[in-house]
Structure formats: structure tokens, C-alpha cells
Enzyme design. Sequence first.
Site: not given
Length: 517
Positions: A216, A439, A492
Amino acid sequence: MRAVRVHVSLLTPLLHIRIFTSSRPHTVSLPPTPPLSKKFFFHSVSRPITKITSMVYSTTTTTGGGEHTAGAWFSVPELRLRDHTFTVPLDYSLDQYTSPTISVFAREIISVGKEEQDLPYLLYLQGGPGYECQRPAEGGGWISKACEDYRVVLMDQRGTGLSTPLTTSSMSQFKTAVDLADYLTHFRADNIVNDAEFIRVRLVPDSRPWTVLGQSYGGFCAVTYLSFAPQGLKQVLLTGGIPPIGRGCTADGVYRACYEQVIHQNKKYYSRFPQDIDIVQEVVNHLAESEGGGVPLPSGGILTPQGLQLLGLSGLGSSTGFERLHYMFERVWDPVLVPGAPKRISYYFLNAYEKWLGFDVNPLYALMHESIYCQGAPSRWSAHRIRTENESQFDAIKAVKEGRHVLFTGEMVFPWLFDEIHALRPLKDAAQLLAEKKDWPPLYDIATLNDNKVPVAAAVYYEDMYVNFKLVMETASQIAGIRLWITNEYMHSGLRDAGGQVLDHLLRMLSGKKPLF
């Protein structure tokens, strides 16, 4: 069985495709890749410590600006384990002697009787962000399979477990939200990779490259590793963990795709347990009509209709999630012991709800989740914004009034969480600063991935609710030489559910051996 249909433009770099029409997994195979590249990312390379054999007491070694403490071997059934703690820079962009430091914890695991063998190393990167590595109590699963041929290293990613953990209480030491938010910017995949390299050159004899297994979010970190420190990698194994790698903030695209899969998973859940349609609607009504729009949670927060929908985070995406969610709703109401007593949601359910979400013990997930999609752009609460595009479907109160299914949400973090979850309230201002941060440094180097020389094999789960299949295939087309195993046999949680088979399949893909299934 759901058929696998892949647009040809997504498979341009994939040289050979084998799609099975039986119930077995779907496989994409590629030829072997060339040798490792020599690009260097981690600059503070120092002399590795001598390999430590069987010990009675712990040993501390100081090398190249970092301290390494190795504990004594101890045992659990079928396994031998040893703990390591490393003192690492908080900020690798600063001089290693002037940067503040944190500690990073790693646990080395080997099969019983193999303590002295010179085996290659395998680093496991846990899912998350913000979750510590597992604590093995016995052999089994993918760990026992890996220990047949490797020394396994379970590293608590910085800020989790025993790696200078960032808890609600520890983060309260910061005087301002600005200071906390600035500190948290050092806890993303780029620095997790720096920590891994710091450990490799000190732990692995002769600083040899190691194999990395990323589950994951750990797979996201492994792709960052491929981008900036491929010299440290012998091979990479990914399970449900191929990230979107576009520039800017990819979260909007992620959530638009994931909301579609979440709606699909809701339909499957209610098809499995149609009796829960009325139960969930009744709970939503009860919450909406309660004073303050919800009921108090044991920890001091509040459970609202939108908060109830968060149960889809774990309930809709793992192999046994549907069943566990259903069993929670079986005990949602207190019995009426006294005639005329008001109807109440049970303490059992409220307590289970908080434990299910786990934000009180893993607040880093809520704080940092959307930042994993950011490169030079802010997330601006992406999941919340994209949800408004689907609000007609995800408005729980409106759904009840119109007689529709109440939809649970998936792997999304919303700003109102920091009002409704007691443990997150002190972190609200820092979370807002992180959502507005523009940023963020790069996490991936597409040019390097296009020229990748490290062997990579990935298990791609076709119906993965957390990592969208289409977006995965777009990224896979950018990683040279990657071999994909596309399967709808697992969700998953495949590595947890059938870890030995999943790991064996990926290793066989890279070795050229025929998979066993």
C-alpha cells in the site's frame, strides 16, 4: 468473475500479456531487466557495522554521524528477532552534524537456526501513512515465507511505533501550529527513503543492496526509493501500492476515481447485507435528531451522520470488511430494559467505532494523508472538495429522506474530522497549514523511472478501493521493466490474507520461475 479490460494505451511498455479466463489471477510478464544503475541520492554513506552474531547484551556502534544500537536476539515461535535503533537526521537537507535528530526503530527477523547465515536482506515498508510495522507473535504468513531466503527488516517509519512516535500527546510539546506543521513536513516518503538508506549502509554487510517489499503506502515509498536511491535496491516487490506520479497535486484525480469505486463497494455491501439498509438509515435519523446533530463518543468527540459514513474506510476495502461492518451494526442499539426508556446507541458500538477508525492512536494518518499526493502544490482538502461534486449521493440525511442507501466513504480525510474526533482537535490548525502548503518537494523522478534498471514486480488488485486500477496502470507504463500480476482474487489486504502465496508469486515472476497458481 469480473473480466479484466485494459485500454491498450495503458500497456504500451508491457511486452507480453497473459490474461487467464479462469478464476485464477491475471498476469503480465516482462523479460529480465538490466543491472542496477549507479545514481546516488543518499550522501551520508559511512562504514557499515560488522555483522552482529548471537548476543547476550545490546551493542552500540557510532558510525558516520549516526548511532546504532542493536539488541539481543529473542524468540517467538518459529522466529528469532533482534531490535535495532538508529539515530538519524530529522532533516537530511542539513548538515548531518547540525540537523536535529530522531530515532528510527527496525526489527530484524530470521528463521530459527539461521542467525549466523549470510542471507540477503529484505526491507518491509508498511502501509499508512502513519502506521507502525506489525509485531510478529509467531511465524506464518509472508514473514515466514520471506525468512526462508532472507533476513527480514521491519522498519517503523519515522513518527510511528518506536521511531520517535508522533502522538497527540507528544505533538502537544510544540508551542505553535506553525512549529508543528513545519516539523511534520519531514515525515513523508522522501525522508522515509533517506532513513532506509541510512539503515542499509549500517546494517547490511558491505552495504549491499537489499530487496524492498512495499504494501500500500509502503509501495508508494518504494517507488520514491526507485526514483532517488536505486543504488540501494536489488529488487522491489509492490503489493497494492503503485502511486500516481504526476506533478502538482494528484489527489483530485485520485479521489474522483476512488469515489466511483467506493460507490461500487457500497452497492456490493448492501447486496450482501440488505437488512442493513434500514438499520443504517435508522442510525442516521437518530444521530441527526440528537442534540447537537450527533451523540457523544466515549473519548469526548461526537458521532454525526457524516462521521458514521467513515466506517467505509476499513469496512468496504478489505477481505472481511463487509462481515465486520455488518457485525458492528448487529449491536448498534442498547436493549430497552425499562419500559419507556429512550432508544440509545450502545456503548459497544460507539467504542467499536473509535477503535475501528484509530485516529486517537494514529493521528499522523489524518494529518499527512493528502500530502502523499503533493509535489509542488497544495491539497486544499482534496477529498472534501471532490466529495462536494458527489454530495447528492453522499449526503446521508438527504439519502434517508429520499429512501436511498446511505453511502459509506472510503480512504478520505475531511477537515471536519478535526472537530468531531477528540484526539484530533488540538491538531486542527496544523492540519489546515499542511493542507495549504504549496512547496512540497518532489516524491518521484519520472525520468529515472522511465530508465529504471531495478527488477520490479507488482501485485495489482483489480477491484482495489484504495489504489485505483486505472491510475495504477498509468504509473506502471512509466516504470521501465515492471512486471505486473493483475488479479481479482484478492483485495487490498492480499498480503495479509494470503501473504505467503502473494510473496512467492512475485518472487517467482522476478526469478523467471513459473508461478505455482
